[in-house]
Write a protein that holds these residues in place. Structure first.
Motif, PDB file in Angstrom:
ATOM      1  N   THR A  20      40.503  41.427  61.139  1.00  0.00           N
ATOM      2  CA  THR A  20      39.726  41.193  62.366  1.00  0.00           C
ATOM      3  C   THR A  20      38.339  41.796  62.227  1.00  0.00           C
ATOM      4  OG1 THR A  20      41.598  42.534  63.147  1.00  0.00           O
ATOM      5  CG2 THR A  20      40.821  40.847  64.620  1.00  0.00           C
ATOM      6  N   PHE A  21      38.248  42.931  61.500  1.00  0.00           N
ATOM      7  CA  PHE A  21      36.935  43.547  61.278  1.00  0.00           C
ATOM      8  C   PHE A  21      36.468  43.270  59.864  1.00  0.00           C
ATOM      9  CE2 PHE A  21      37.600  47.018  64.637  1.00  0.00           C
ATOM     10  CZ  PHE A  21      36.781  46.348  65.512  1.00  0.00           C
ATOM     11  N   GLY A  22      35.177  43.110  59.677  1.00  0.00           N
ATOM     12  CA  GLY A  22      34.632  42.978  58.320  1.00  0.00           C
ATOM     13  C   GLY A  22      34.755  41.553  57.818  1.00  0.00           C
ATOM     14  N   SER A  23      34.059  41.308  56.700  1.00  0.00           N
ATOM     15  CA  SER A  23      34.075  39.942  56.161  1.00  0.00           C
ATOM     16  C   SER A  23      35.022  39.888  54.976  1.00  0.00           C
ATOM     17  CB  SER A  23      32.667  39.569  55.699  1.00  0.00           C
ATOM     18  OG  SER A  23      32.298  40.463  54.663  1.00  0.00           O
ATOM     19  N   GLY A  24      35.136  38.717  54.383  1.00  0.00           N
ATOM     20  CA  GLY A  24      35.947  38.580  53.168  1.00  0.00           C
ATOM     21  C   GLY A  24      37.425  38.424  53.488  1.00  0.00           C
ATOM     22  N   PHE A  25      38.196  38.298  52.436  1.00  0.00           N
ATOM     23  CA  PHE A  25      39.634  38.093  52.565  1.00  0.00           C
ATOM     24  C   PHE A  25      40.361  39.160  51.784  1.00  0.00           C
ATOM     25  CE2 PHE A  25      37.813  33.948  53.269  1.00  0.00           C
ATOM     26  CZ  PHE A  25      38.563  33.460  54.328  1.00  0.00           C
ATOM     27  N   ILE A  26      41.551  39.518  52.265  1.00  0.00           N
ATOM     28  CA  ILE A  26      42.401  40.427  51.494  1.00  0.00           C
ATOM     29  C   ILE A  26      43.540  39.584  50.935  1.00  0.00           C
ATOM     30  CG2 ILE A  26      43.997  42.369  51.641  1.00  0.00           C
ATOM     31  CD1 ILE A  26      42.091  43.649  53.617  1.00  0.00           C
ATOM     32  N   VAL A  27      43.720  39.663  49.625  1.00  0.00           N
ATOM     33  CA  VAL A  27      44.750  38.859  48.969  1.00  0.00           C
ATOM     34  C   VAL A  27      45.882  39.791  48.549  1.00  0.00           C
ATOM     35  CG1 VAL A  27      45.245  37.379  46.984  1.00  0.00           C
ATOM     36  CG2 VAL A  27      43.063  37.172  48.177  1.00  0.00           C
ATOM     37  N   GLY A  28      47.110  39.386  48.886  1.00  0.00           N
ATOM     38  CA  GLY A  28      48.265  40.214  48.551  1.00  0.00           C
ATOM     39  C   GLY A  28      49.177  39.490  47.582  1.00  0.00           C
ATOM     40  N   VAL A  29      49.673  40.205  46.568  1.00  0.00           N
ATOM     41  CA  VAL A  29      50.574  39.602  45.584  1.00  0.00           C
ATOM     42  C   VAL A  29      51.721  40.560  45.278  1.00  0.00           C
ATOM     43  CG1 VAL A  29      48.768  38.220  44.475  1.00  0.00           C
ATOM     44  CG2 VAL A  29      49.248  40.522  43.638  1.00  0.00           C
ATOM     45  N   VAL A  30      52.716  40.067  44.543  1.00  0.00           N
ATOM     46  CA  VAL A  30      53.858  40.907  44.173  1.00  0.00           C
ATOM     47  C   VAL A  30      53.562  41.689  42.895  1.00  0.00           C
ATOM     48  CG1 VAL A  30      56.295  40.878  43.548  1.00  0.00           C
ATOM     49  CG2 VAL A  30      55.458  39.324  45.305  1.00  0.00           C
ATOM     50  N   GLY A  31      52.817  41.059  41.948  1.00  0.00           N
ATOM     51  CA  GLY A  31      52.555  41.729  40.672  1.00  0.00           C
ATOM     52  C   GLY A  31      51.130  41.505  40.204  1.00  0.00           C
ATOM     53  N   ALA A  32      50.589  42.473  39.462  1.00  0.00           N
ATOM     54  CA  ALA A  32      49.170  42.463  39.079  1.00  0.00           C
ATOM     55  C   ALA A  32      48.770  41.204  38.300  1.00  0.00           C
ATOM     56  CB  ALA A  32      48.874  43.699  38.239  1.00  0.00           C
ATOM     57  N   LEU A  33      49.694  40.670  37.510  1.00  0.00           N
ATOM     58  CA  LEU A  33      49.358  39.489  36.707  1.00  0.00           C
ATOM     59  C   LEU A  33      48.955  38.310  37.592  1.00  0.00           C
ATOM     60  CD1 LEU A  33      49.228  38.279  33.872  1.00  0.00           C
ATOM     61  CD2 LEU A  33      51.674  37.826  33.994  1.00  0.00           C
ATOM     62  N   GLN A  34      49.448  38.312  38.852  1.00  0.00           N
ATOM     63  CA  GLN A  34      49.108  37.205  39.751  1.00  0.00           C
ATOM     64  C   GLN A  34      47.610  37.156  40.068  1.00  0.00           C
ATOM     65  OE1 GLN A  34      52.395  38.078  42.579  1.00  0.00           O
ATOM     66  NE2 GLN A  34      52.371  35.894  42.907  1.00  0.00           N
ATOM     67  N   PHE A  35      46.946  38.338  40.114  1.00  0.00           N
ATOM     68  CA  PHE A  35      45.490  38.333  40.364  1.00  0.00           C
ATOM     69  C   PHE A  35      44.773  37.590  39.243  1.00  0.00           C
ATOM     70  CE2 PHE A  35      46.272  42.318  42.969  1.00  0.00           C
ATOM     71  CZ  PHE A  35      45.954  41.732  44.173  1.00  0.00           C
TER      72      PHE A  35
END
Length: 536
Positions: A437-452
């Motif tokens: 709700t505050f700030g710009s951009g998106f937060i991306v959530g994953v189960v494991g680092a390789l997904q990034f």
């Protein structure tokens, strides 16, 4: 399980829909290749480690999978398999073994009737195998086990079986027994058929030869098996018969017993016997849990559900394909089905059947089959399609991510493009995308680092957008549940922690476990959950 056995139409009864699960590198993708080879779907198995073009296995179709030699996305394959007089239709789903992609695997397991568990003969039961097995256990899925790589130095056969029994708490019955191990491995004795299978190391793409023998006293055994190996084998098989239960087909279907076959997928050895086992003992299409009632495969009307969405399988067209498991009925191309979530009819004009990334138009399909429906974003994971009845398939979970990072486009002018790309991946289930709700951009959530890494590489390849992932101040996310007034009051007081996911649901972003404890203490009417049912 139903008390009265279902009487299914012959076309449905010959379907076997199963997933292959294992720890990374146990040989799952190689085994998939050999299934296709034996089913006559491909002429030559693409060795995972062969050179150049030959190393492109058929079930790994993303560029990153080809570069790294691992599977990062579940892929579906349909092919016919004939054994004796009978012909079966195998619908096989190859799942990622890498734990960073386990959510794709969990969802896939909701769409199959059985699982084939591949174990490495040298390593036995590994951590990821155990996790995936737990999911199968939750669903009471029948499991057939294949112990691979017996032609390499492997552990004692009894030791492997003991480990499966202890770690996975399931009865194990040998369907075949290895003769020799490692360099001395010459083949297996097929316990179910009283046959000796000998391995030909010279040609990896041939079907192993079987020698019919009349029990273990047959003099042919001594002619074909070196004396020292024969002595050990006869001792072992006698012990195995005394110590282990015989194969009980009902216990297998209830998920309390697993038959184990031994072999070497890379040498095409033991694969035919495993496939015969799936055909003979594997379950026919089973009833599917749904609200307000279960869907039985023998119903005349068509019903199916989406368990996976894959975007850009064909990079030339911005296409999205929804993988649909048919739960009942006889589907024909061009049918109109009701999309239960939006209550709108959809004409299914170009459904496809898969052979990994190859596809062909499906003129018809039956309960148990997996078809692809190309669409432009109408279909999401968890959606149900029916001939009018408002049914909703239950039990497709979405898990809270374990790693959070903010995502920014290399070029700030392309923020809109980035939003579109991220939303597409969120609907595909490849990541969770939260808009704070505050700030710009998106937060991306994953189960494991390789997904990034996978996401960054796919956004760049499929959208021409270089992006960077940066550390976020938040470490985990929880969905907020409760009565509307309580949730509204909670959101108003905790704005700096609040975000919405791509379905518009409210999410609480946390920095420490203390944040979660504080909510439990200060807001008894609000609950934070780590899972939600997909796309209700």
């Amino acid at each position: 399980m139903l008390d009265t056995p279902l009487v299914l139409a012959p076309e449905i009864a010959r379907r076997r829909t199963f997933a292959i699960i294992s720890h990374p590198d146990a040989g799952k993708t190689t085994l998939t290749e050999k299934f296709l080879l034996y089913g006559g779907a491909i002429q030559m198995a693409g060795q995972v480690r062969a050179k150049g073009e030959a190393r492109r296995t058929r079930s790994d179709f993303m560029q990153m999978e080809k570069d790294r030699g691992i599977s990062v996305s579940a892929s579906a394959m349909s092919f016919d398999f004939t054994t004796g007089e009978d012909s079966y239709r195998f619908n096989l789903v190859d799942t990622p073994g890498h734990s960073d992609f386990s959510e794709d695997t969990y969802r896939t397991l909701t769409a199959v009737d059985a699982a084939v568990m591949v174990i490495d003969g040298a390593k036995g039961v590994e951590s990821q195998t155990q996790k995936l097995f737990e999911v199968c256990r939750l669903r009471d899925l029948p499991i057939l086990t294949f112990c691979n790589k017996m032609d390499r130095e492997s552990r004692d056969t009894f030791e492997i079986i003991d480990e499966i029994q202890e770690n996975l708490a399931i009865d194990v019955t040998p369907a075949s027994w290895p003769i020799g191990r490692g360099r001395d491995f010459i083949g297996c004795y097929d316990i179910l058929r009283d046959e000796l299978q000998l391995m030909d190391r010279a040609d990896r793409n041939t079907v192993a030869s079987a020698v019919k023998i009349k029990g273990l006293d047959d003099p042919k055994l001594a002619e074909l098996v070196p004396a020292d190996l024969l002595e050990t084998f006869l001792e072992e098989i006698e012990m195995a018969r005394e110590l282990m239960p015989p194969l009980d087909a009902q216990a297998l279907l209830e998920g309390t017993m697993t038959p184990i076959w031994f072999g070497s997928a890379i040498n095409s050895f033991g694969v035919q016997e495993l496939m015969d086992g799936i055909a003979t003992y594997g379950p026919e299409p089973q009833p599917q849990r749904a609200d307000p009632r279960a869907i039985s495969p023998d119903e005349k009307k068509v019903a199916g559900f989406v368990f996976k969405v894959q975007a850009n399988m064909d990079p030339k067209h911005r296409d999205r394909v929804a993988f649909v498991r048919l739960a009942s009925g006889h589907f024909k191309r061009g049918m109109k089905l009701t999309h239960v979530r939006s209550k709108k009819p959809m004409a299914i004009s170009s459904p496809v059947l898969f052979l990994a990334s190859d596809r062909e138009l499906a003129e018809e399909a039956w309960a148990g089959d997996i078809i692809g429906i190309p669409n432009h974003g109408q279909l999401r994971i968890g959606d149900t399609l029916t001939e009018g009845e408002a049914l909703r398939v239950a039990g497709i979970p979405s898990f809270a991510p374990e790693l959070l990072q903010t995502c920014r486009a290399g070029d700030p002018m392309k923020a809109k493009h980035l939003e579109k790309a991220l939303m597409q991946f969120a609907e595909e289930g490849a990541a969770k995308v939260f808009k704070p709700t505050f700030g710009s951009g998106f937060i991306v959530g994953v189960v494991g680092a390789l997904q990034f890494e996978v996401l960054a590489s796919r956004i760049e390849m499929e959208y021409g957008l270089p992006v960077r992932f940066e550390a976020s101040q938040f470490t985990s996310a929880r969905w907020v549940q409760g009565q509307k007034p309580a949730v509204d009051a909670f959101v108003a007081a905790n704005k700096q922690h609040i975000a919405t996911d791509n379905d518009g649901d409210t999410v609480f972003l946390t920095r420490l476990q203390w944040d979660i404890d504080r909510v439990g203490r200060d807001y008894p009417d609000v609950s934070l959950t780590g899972t939600k049912e997909m796309m209700v």
